[in-house]
Design an enzyme around this catalytic site. Structure first.
Site, PDB file in Angstrom:
ATOM      1  N   GLN A 126      85.728  91.362  47.273  1.00  0.00           N
ATOM      2  CA  GLN A 126      86.272  90.000  47.163  1.00  0.00           C
ATOM      3  C   GLN A 126      87.254  89.882  45.998  1.00  0.00           C
ATOM      4  O   GLN A 126      87.824  88.802  45.787  1.00  0.00           O
ATOM      5  CB  GLN A 126      85.126  88.991  46.979  1.00  0.00           C
ATOM      6  CG  GLN A 126      84.162  88.929  48.142  1.00  0.00           C
ATOM      7  CD  GLN A 126      84.741  88.262  49.388  1.00  0.00           C
ATOM      8  OE1 GLN A 126      85.807  87.646  49.354  1.00  0.00           O
ATOM      9  NE2 GLN A 126      84.052  88.412  50.505  1.00  0.00           N
ATOM     10  N   THR A 185      87.289 111.668  63.354  1.00  0.00           N
ATOM     11  CA  THR A 185      88.737 111.446  63.405  1.00  0.00           C
ATOM     12  C   THR A 185      89.069 110.089  62.784  1.00  0.00           C
ATOM     13  O   THR A 185      88.415 109.090  63.083  1.00  0.00           O
ATOM     14  CB  THR A 185      89.214 111.507  64.881  1.00  0.00           C
ATOM     15  OG1 THR A 185      88.854 112.789  65.385  1.00  0.00           O
ATOM     16  CG2 THR A 185      90.722 111.312  64.999  1.00  0.00           C
ATOM     17  N   CYS A 199      75.979  85.553  58.303  1.00  0.00           N
ATOM     18  CA  CYS A 199      74.785  86.327  58.633  1.00  0.00           C
ATOM     19  C   CYS A 199      74.989  86.821  60.060  1.00  0.00           C
ATOM     20  O   CYS A 199      75.544  86.107  60.891  1.00  0.00           O
ATOM     21  CB  CYS A 199      73.608  85.367  58.485  1.00  0.00           C
ATOM     22  SG  CYS A 199      72.081  85.952  59.120  1.00  0.00           S
ATOM     23  N   HIS A 258      89.454  93.924  56.065  1.00  0.00           N
ATOM     24  CA  HIS A 258      89.551  92.584  56.683  1.00  0.00           C
ATOM     25  C   HIS A 258      89.415  91.441  55.681  1.00  0.00           C
ATOM     26  O   HIS A 258      89.601  90.282  56.035  1.00  0.00           O
ATOM     27  CB  HIS A 258      88.558  92.431  57.847  1.00  0.00           C
ATOM     28  CG  HIS A 258      87.112  92.325  57.480  1.00  0.00           C
ATOM     29  ND1 HIS A 258      86.406  91.155  57.630  1.00  0.00           N
ATOM     30  CD2 HIS A 258      86.232  93.233  57.011  1.00  0.00           C
ATOM     31  CE1 HIS A 258      85.141  91.360  57.263  1.00  0.00           C
ATOM     32  NE2 HIS A 258      85.013  92.609  56.881  1.00  0.00           N
ATOM     33  N   ASN A 294      80.850  87.024  46.598  1.00  0.00           N
ATOM     34  CA  ASN A 294      81.420  86.488  47.829  1.00  0.00           C
ATOM     35  C   ASN A 294      81.046  85.028  48.086  1.00  0.00           C
ATOM     36  O   ASN A 294      81.763  84.309  48.754  1.00  0.00           O
ATOM     37  CB  ASN A 294      81.006  87.343  49.028  1.00  0.00           C
ATOM     38  CG  ASN A 294      79.527  87.638  49.062  1.00  0.00           C
ATOM     39  OD1 ASN A 294      78.973  88.186  48.110  1.00  0.00           O
ATOM     40  ND2 ASN A 294      78.866  87.265  50.139  1.00  0.00           N
ATOM     41  N   THR A 313      80.655  98.247  54.072  1.00  0.00           N
ATOM     42  CA  THR A 313      79.232  98.553  54.257  1.00  0.00           C
ATOM     43  C   THR A 313      79.024 100.064  54.333  1.00  0.00           C
ATOM     44  O   THR A 313      78.118 100.613  53.700  1.00  0.00           O
ATOM     45  CB  THR A 313      78.696  97.851  55.524  1.00  0.00           C
ATOM     46  OG1 THR A 313      78.912  96.451  55.373  1.00  0.00           O
ATOM     47  CG2 THR A 313      77.216  98.119  55.737  1.00  0.00           C
TER      48      THR A 313
HETATM   49  N1  PLP Z   1      80.715  93.297  49.937  1.00  0.00           N
HETATM   50  C1  PLP Z   1      81.097  92.014  49.862  1.00  0.00           C
HETATM   51  C2  PLP Z   1      81.179  91.342  48.534  1.00  0.00           C
HETATM   52  C3  PLP Z   1      81.427  91.317  51.017  1.00  0.00           C
HETATM   53  O1  PLP Z   1      81.825  90.034  50.936  1.00  0.00           O
HETATM   54  C4  PLP Z   1      81.344  91.979  52.265  1.00  0.00           C
HETATM   55  C5  PLP Z   1      81.605  91.246  53.533  1.00  0.00           C
HETATM   56  O2  PLP Z   1      81.189  90.119  53.706  1.00  0.00           O
HETATM   57  C6  PLP Z   1      80.941  93.323  52.301  1.00  0.00           C
HETATM   58  C7  PLP Z   1      80.624  93.954  51.106  1.00  0.00           C
HETATM   59  C8  PLP Z   1      80.851  94.099  53.594  1.00  0.00           C
HETATM   60  O3  PLP Z   1      82.151  94.383  54.058  1.00  0.00           O
HETATM   61  P1  PLP Z   1      82.462  95.019  55.498  1.00  0.00           P
HETATM   62  O4  PLP Z   1      82.499  93.868  56.443  1.00  0.00           O
HETATM   63  O5  PLP Z   1      83.799  95.671  55.347  1.00  0.00           O
HETATM   64  O6  PLP Z   1      81.391  95.996  55.804  1.00  0.00           O
END
Ligand code: PLP
Length: 388
Positions: free
Chosen positions: A184, A243, A331, A206, A156, A73
């Site tokens: 993804q 940092t 969500c 993650h 996703n 994000t």
């Molecule tokens: N983009 C996609 C396709 C995702 O599936 C996700 C997480 O669900 C994100 C962006 C956001 O990732 P993050 O949790 O690392 O901000």
């Protein structure tokens, strides 16, 4: 029925890999700041630079063009901006064209004002509509600045693979910047920023078995870069101050090393499990709609609608039976919202759909149990027209 739970929500977060956990624990004990010049600081600097090399390798990029962030994000918010630099020269981006199935991290448009956002439609198969993109870029007003195009490599919710290399061919003659959300796709497809023809890739720790709270913006070169989102001490060559989160970065790197290994073999095993599950689902309920079944998908995802079963109800029913899956994307409120992906594909999003996403830790026994729960839930649903 077994009382243990099975986790089938890898697209939300993949389980932490033992290697990533180990790397995080070792990094926790390292004293110092990676920007310090003393020995302790230099040891941490080495950790960060080795991690940069590992993430670059995963993306087929050069280590110098990896910027660590707190996740995908933040990486999206860093790169989606009208404010770019080409070396020392300002470079203006006039409009962002993002596909209608992007994750909200991209769909929100980062630092672009609302009026500078355009949506690229997708076909009913959930694939970016290439002629529509061509038309949008042809109509783009270059006086406002260059166009930026944002598309995801793998969706996703559906797992559908987007034709990014073809999209790059369309974007290039218009002088556009191509940003690809590869969150993804990492670990599920071989990744190469060069082969994709992307200018920037976004990845997240993650989703590949690393800890939460780390990600990266990966650039093709180092000349054309977005204005920083977080300013301060000038870390990450001034692109992202603060940092470095060395613990999460160490875990991210360990996961990146694993994600890059034997992708084809791993995914053919996972894909066979997913295909078996879908065959069992169709045998139990011939009317189940599996979204994106006729187009190219990654092997770990199945996104389906069971007529007569609301996604929210379905999610709870599976959960009560010990199966963790999701209704579209997670969500923040925990509520099941209507899927903008289904809507973009022309489906009625009110009923919604359920997503099962698996990974290399998933076993045949998990698939069999999930299929049995599916059959039970499908048999119990209230069919349209049936009295309450
Ligand atoms: N983009 C996609 C396709 C995702 O599936 C996700 C997480 O669900 C994100 C962006 C956001 O990732 P993050 O949790 O690392 O901000």
């Amino acid at each position: 029925m077994s009382s243990s739970r099975i986790y089938m929500d890898w697209n939300a977060t993949a389980p932490l890999l033992p290697e990533a956990r180990e790397a995080c624990l070792s990094a926790l004990d390292l004293l110092g700041n990676p920007s310090s010049v003393h020995g302790e600081g230099r040891a941490l600097r080495t950790l960060v630079e080795n991690a940069r090399r590992d993430v670059a390798l995963l993306c087929g990029a050069k280590p110098g063009s990896v910027i660590f962030t707190s996740g995908a994000t933040e990486a999206a918010n860093l790169v989606l901006t009208p404010d770019f630099r080409m070396g020392r020269m300002p470079l203006k981006i006039g409009r962002l064209y993002a596909s209608s199935i992007e994750h909200p991290a991209v769909r929100e448009g980062g630092r672009f004002p609302r009026e500078a956002l355009s949506e690229i439609p997708v076909t009913s198969d959930g694939v970016v509509d290439l002629p529509a993109l061509r038309d949008l870029l042809t109509a783009h007003d270059r006086q406002l600045g260059l166009p930026m195009v944002a598309v995801m490599l793998v969706n996703n919710e559906t797992g559908i693979i987007q034709p990014v290399a073809e999209i790059a061919e369309i974007v290039r003659p218009h002088g556009g910047i191509l940003v690809v959300d590869a969150v993804q796709a990492a670990g599920r497809l071989p990744l190469s920023i060069e082969d994709l023809g992307a200018d920037f890739l976004i990845v997240s720790s993650h989703k590949i078995g690393g800890p939460k709270g780390a990600g990266a913006l990966v650039a093709r070169g180092e000349v054309m870069m977005p204005a920083p989102l977080i300013r301060g001490g000038g870390q990450e060559k001034g692109h992202r101050s603060g940092t470095e989160n060395t613990v999460s970065i160490a875990g991210f790197a360990a996961a990146a090393r694993k994600a890059g290994e034997g992708v084809g073999q791993r995914m053919s095993h996972v894909g066979a499990l997913r295909d078996k599950l879908e065959a069992d689902m169709l045998a139990a309920a011939a009317d189940v709609v599996i979204h994106g079944r006729d187009v190219s998908r990654v092997g770990n995802t199945t996104f389906f609608t069971l007529p007569g079963l609301k996604a929210e109800t379905g999610q709870i029913a599976f959960d009560l039976e010990g199966v963790a899956l999701s209704a579209g994307s997670a969500c923040s409120s925990g509520k099941v919202g209507q899927s903008h992906v289904l809507m973009a594909m022309g489906y009625d999003p009110r009923q919604g759909a359920l997503r099962i996403s698996i990974g290399e830790g998933t076993t045949q026994a998990d698939i069999d149990r999930c299929a049995a729960v599916f059959a039970k839930v499908a048999a119990r649903r209230r069919m349209p027209g049936q009295a309450a």
